[in-house]
Design a protein around this motif. Structure first.
Motif, PDB file in Angstrom:
ATOM      1  N   ARG A  39      28.002 -31.909 -11.011  1.00 49.47           N
ATOM      2  CA  ARG A  39      28.305 -32.242  -9.616  1.00 49.47           C
ATOM      3  C   ARG A  39      28.489 -30.951  -8.830  1.00 49.47           C
ATOM      4  N   LEU A  40      27.583 -30.716  -7.883  1.00 47.75           N
ATOM      5  CA  LEU A  40      27.638 -29.507  -7.079  1.00 47.75           C
ATOM      6  C   LEU A  40      28.149 -29.812  -5.672  1.00 47.75           C
ATOM      7  N   HIS A  41      29.007 -28.936  -5.198  1.00 49.05           N
ATOM      8  CA  HIS A  41      29.409 -28.962  -3.793  1.00 49.05           C
ATOM      9  C   HIS A  41      28.519 -27.969  -3.043  1.00 49.05           C
ATOM     10  N   TYR A  42      28.148 -28.320  -1.805  1.00 45.61           N
ATOM     11  CA  TYR A  42      27.357 -27.372  -1.019  1.00 45.61           C
ATOM     12  C   TYR A  42      27.624 -27.554   0.469  1.00 45.61           C
ATOM     13  N   LEU A  43      27.479 -26.471   1.192  1.00 45.03           N
ATOM     14  CA  LEU A  43      27.563 -26.482   2.646  1.00 45.03           C
ATOM     15  C   LEU A  43      26.152 -26.590   3.199  1.00 45.03           C
ATOM     16  N   ILE A  52      18.406 -20.858   1.121  1.00 46.03           N
ATOM     17  CA  ILE A  52      19.446 -21.146   0.140  1.00 46.03           C
ATOM     18  C   ILE A  52      20.269 -19.875  -0.077  1.00 46.03           C
ATOM     19  N   LEU A  53      21.588 -19.988   0.070  1.00 52.13           N
ATOM     20  CA  LEU A  53      22.490 -18.848  -0.054  1.00 52.13           C
ATOM     21  C   LEU A  53      23.341 -19.001  -1.315  1.00 52.13           C
ATOM     22  N   LEU A  54      23.339 -17.985  -2.169  1.00 46.08           N
ATOM     23  CA  LEU A  54      24.021 -18.064  -3.455  1.00 46.08           C
ATOM     24  C   LEU A  54      25.105 -16.990  -3.561  1.00 46.08           C
ATOM     25  N   HIS A  55      26.343 -17.428  -3.688  1.00 41.16           N
ATOM     26  CA  HIS A  55      27.502 -16.539  -3.726  1.00 41.16           C
ATOM     27  C   HIS A  55      27.649 -15.860  -5.076  1.00 41.16           C
ATOM     28  N   GLY A  56      28.603 -14.925  -5.147  1.00 40.94           N
ATOM     29  CA  GLY A  56      28.884 -14.227  -6.385  1.00 40.94           C
ATOM     30  C   GLY A  56      30.279 -14.495  -6.918  1.00 40.94           C
ATOM     31  N   PHE A  57      30.663 -13.713  -7.933  1.00 42.77           N
ATOM     32  CA  PHE A  57      31.979 -13.850  -8.547  1.00 42.77           C
ATOM     33  C   PHE A  57      33.055 -13.376  -7.577  1.00 42.77           C
ATOM     34  N   ALA A  58      34.252 -13.972  -7.709  1.00 43.90           N
ATOM     35  CA  ALA A  58      35.420 -13.694  -6.857  1.00 43.90           C
ATOM     36  C   ALA A  58      35.268 -14.272  -5.462  1.00 43.90           C
ATOM     37  N   GLU A  59      34.194 -15.052  -5.243  1.00 42.11           N
ATOM     38  CA  GLU A  59      33.986 -15.737  -3.962  1.00 42.11           C
ATOM     39  C   GLU A  59      33.404 -17.119  -4.235  1.00 42.11           C
ATOM     40  N   SER A  60      32.950 -17.783  -3.173  1.00 40.08           N
ATOM     41  CA  SER A  60      32.276 -19.085  -3.281  1.00 40.08           C
ATOM     42  C   SER A  60      31.372 -19.227  -2.060  1.00 40.08           C
ATOM     43  N   SER A  61      30.857 -20.421  -1.813  1.00 41.94           N
ATOM     44  CA  SER A  61      29.984 -20.635  -0.648  1.00 41.94           C
ATOM     45  C   SER A  61      30.660 -20.246   0.661  1.00 41.94           C
ATOM     46  N   ALA A  72      21.543 -20.969  10.997  1.00 42.76           N
ATOM     47  CA  ALA A  72      21.384 -22.393  11.313  1.00 42.76           C
ATOM     48  C   ALA A  72      20.728 -22.619  12.677  1.00 42.76           C
ATOM     49  N   LYS A  73      20.607 -21.576  13.482  1.00 44.70           N
ATOM     50  CA  LYS A  73      19.913 -21.704  14.772  1.00 44.70           C
ATOM     51  C   LYS A  73      18.432 -22.002  14.560  1.00 44.70           C
ATOM     52  N   ASP A  74      17.888 -21.513  13.439  1.00 48.42           N
ATOM     53  CA  ASP A  74      16.448 -21.655  13.189  1.00 48.42           C
ATOM     54  C   ASP A  74      16.099 -22.219  11.820  1.00 48.42           C
ATOM     55  N   HIS A  75      17.100 -22.424  10.960  1.00 36.81           N
ATOM     56  CA  HIS A  75      16.822 -22.832   9.588  1.00 36.81           C
ATOM     57  C   HIS A  75      17.729 -23.976   9.137  1.00 36.81           C
ATOM     58  N   LEU A  76      17.256 -24.690   8.121  1.00 39.39           N
ATOM     59  CA  LEU A  76      18.142 -25.548   7.343  1.00 39.39           C
ATOM     60  C   LEU A  76      18.797 -24.632   6.317  1.00 39.39           C
ATOM     61  N   VAL A  77      20.109 -24.519   6.368  1.00 38.44           N
ATOM     62  CA  VAL A  77      20.821 -23.616   5.475  1.00 38.44           C
ATOM     63  C   VAL A  77      21.601 -24.420   4.435  1.00 38.44           C
ATOM     64  N   ILE A  78      21.403 -24.085   3.173  1.00 39.18           N
ATOM     65  CA  ILE A  78      22.101 -24.722   2.054  1.00 39.18           C
ATOM     66  C   ILE A  78      22.848 -23.637   1.285  1.00 39.18           C
ATOM     67  N   ALA A  79      24.168 -23.790   1.161  1.00 37.35           N
ATOM     68  CA  ALA A  79      24.984 -22.809   0.444  1.00 37.35           C
ATOM     69  C   ALA A  79      25.816 -23.535  -0.607  1.00 37.35           C
ATOM     70  N   PRO A  80      25.330 -23.605  -1.834  1.00 37.09           N
ATOM     71  CA  PRO A  80      26.082 -24.315  -2.877  1.00 37.09           C
ATOM     72  C   PRO A  80      27.189 -23.473  -3.501  1.00 37.09           C
ATOM     73  N   ASP A  81      28.195 -24.147  -4.022  1.00 33.94           N
ATOM     74  CA  ASP A  81      29.116 -23.530  -4.981  1.00 33.94           C
ATOM     75  C   ASP A  81      28.429 -23.643  -6.339  1.00 33.94           C
ATOM     76  N   GLY A  86      34.297 -22.829  -6.815  1.00 40.31           N
ATOM     77  CA  GLY A  86      34.606 -23.569  -5.600  1.00 40.31           C
ATOM     78  C   GLY A  86      34.949 -25.014  -5.882  1.00 40.31           C
ATOM     79  N   GLN A  87      34.247 -25.914  -5.200  1.00 36.30           N
ATOM     80  CA  GLN A  87      34.497 -27.342  -5.357  1.00 36.30           C
ATOM     81  C   GLN A  87      33.508 -28.016  -6.302  1.00 36.30           C
ATOM     82  N   SER A  88      32.638 -27.234  -6.919  1.00 35.49           N
ATOM     83  CA  SER A  88      31.690 -27.803  -7.879  1.00 35.49           C
ATOM     84  C   SER A  88      32.382 -28.093  -9.212  1.00 35.49           C
ATOM     85  N   ALA A  89      31.740 -28.931 -10.014  1.00 39.92           N
ATOM     86  CA  ALA A  89      32.282 -29.276 -11.328  1.00 39.92           C
ATOM     87  C   ALA A  89      32.265 -28.056 -12.254  1.00 39.92           C
TER      88      ALA A  89
END
Length: 301
Positions: A39-43, A52-61, A72-81, A86-89
């Motif tokens: 189960r993934l959480h994503y913004l 698609i934006l992918l975070h690193g360690f010590a952070e999250s989406s 988001a002005k010009d793109h569909l932006v997806i940023a998963p945990d 974060g809030q992912s399983a």
């Protein structure tokens, strides 16, 4: 009475303006999806060409919010945990970057995304590369932001050179030592990997991430991400035998990855633009927001 009418008219006008405000001015939407057995959480925000934006360690989406607002002005932006963050399983495993990339790809497929631009920072850049290596026909641009690629070139000198201890800091004793002291552990990264610890992550962000990593099993997942580096190295060495031909931007802090990541990138991709961010460390989104965000927006258009 006349003044009251004008007030009401003014309020109605402001409300109308608010309703007509573009979607990119709104907060990104929080979503969940069951993909690849996790189960993934994503913004998500905006519409158009997917990024698609992918975070690193010590952070999250959460780290991507300043960039999401612009993209988001010009793109569909997806940023998963990523799995375990974060809030992912938090599955038991595996935490190889190829499997984490498969999670993200399954999410993209579930959203009807057939081709995307992929951006990764830190551990996220490893996932971004694994995504492009496994699905090269489905990535049209890629950005790697400050860290390294396990298994590429003389990689052991990259991560063995500094802070060897935390790559082997996993298991029952490390978990017991860090429990209740998550922020103390994370401060090492936020402070020592920055060019200037006073210009690294904000106090609000530090509190936010400390709470996220204090959630049950989340620190174990973070440790497993490091533990998987040897397996990642073997897989990346295989991936690297087939050079990518995808436009790639590499952003590296002059006082962090520097030339090392740029040179690694050139070993795995034939279309690399490397940029060193002068005087900055590892936390590029926080240390060099005004420089990095416009550069990313320009490259991704």
């Amino acid at each position: 009475m006349h003044f009251s009418f004008i007030q009401r008219l003014g309020s109605a006008f402001l409300l109308a303006l608010a309703m007509l405000a573009p979607a990119h001015a709104q907060e990104p939407k929080s979503n969940f999806a069951e993909v690849n057995g996790v189960r993934l959480h994503y913004l998500s925000a905006g519409k158009g060409d997917p990024v698609i934006l992918l975070h690193g360690f010590a952070e999250s989406s959460h780290m991507w919010r300043p960039l999401i607002a612009e993209l988001a002005k010009d793109h569909l932006v997806i940023a998963p945990d990523l799995r375990g963050f974060g809030q992912s399983a938090v599955p038991q495993g595996p935490y190889t970057k190829s499997v984490m990339a498969q999670d993200v790809h399954a999410l993209a497929v579930s959203l009807g995304i057939k081709s995307a631009k992929v951006v990764g920072h830190d551990i996220g850049l490893m996932v971004a590369y694994a995504y492009a290596a496994q699905y090269p026909q489905e990535v049209n641009k890629i950005v790697l932001m400050d860290a390294f690629l396990p298994g590429i070139g003389d990689w052991t000198k990259v991560w063995l050179l500094r802070d060897l201890w935390h790559f082997h800091f996993y298991g029952e004793t490390p978990l017991a030592l860090v429990k209740g002291r998550e922020r103390t552990y994370l401060e090492h990264f936020w402070n020592d990997f920055a060019a200037d610890r006073t210009k690294s992550l904000s106090e609000a962000d530090r509190k936010f991430y400390a709470l996220e990593y204090a959630k049950p099993d989340h620190m174990r997942a973070g440790f497993e991400v490091f533990r998987a580096f040897e397996k990642d190295a073997a897989e990346f060495a295989e991936f690297g035998k087939k050079k990518l031909a995808i436009p790639m931007l590499v952003l590296a802090g002059e006082r962090a990855s520097g030339d090392v990541l740029i040179e690694q990138a050139k070993l795995v991709d034939s279309q690399v633009e490397g940029v060193k961010i002068k005087g900055k460390g590892h936390w590029l989104m926080e240390e060099a927001t005004s420089e990095v965000v416009p550069k990313l927006v320009q490259f991704l258009k």
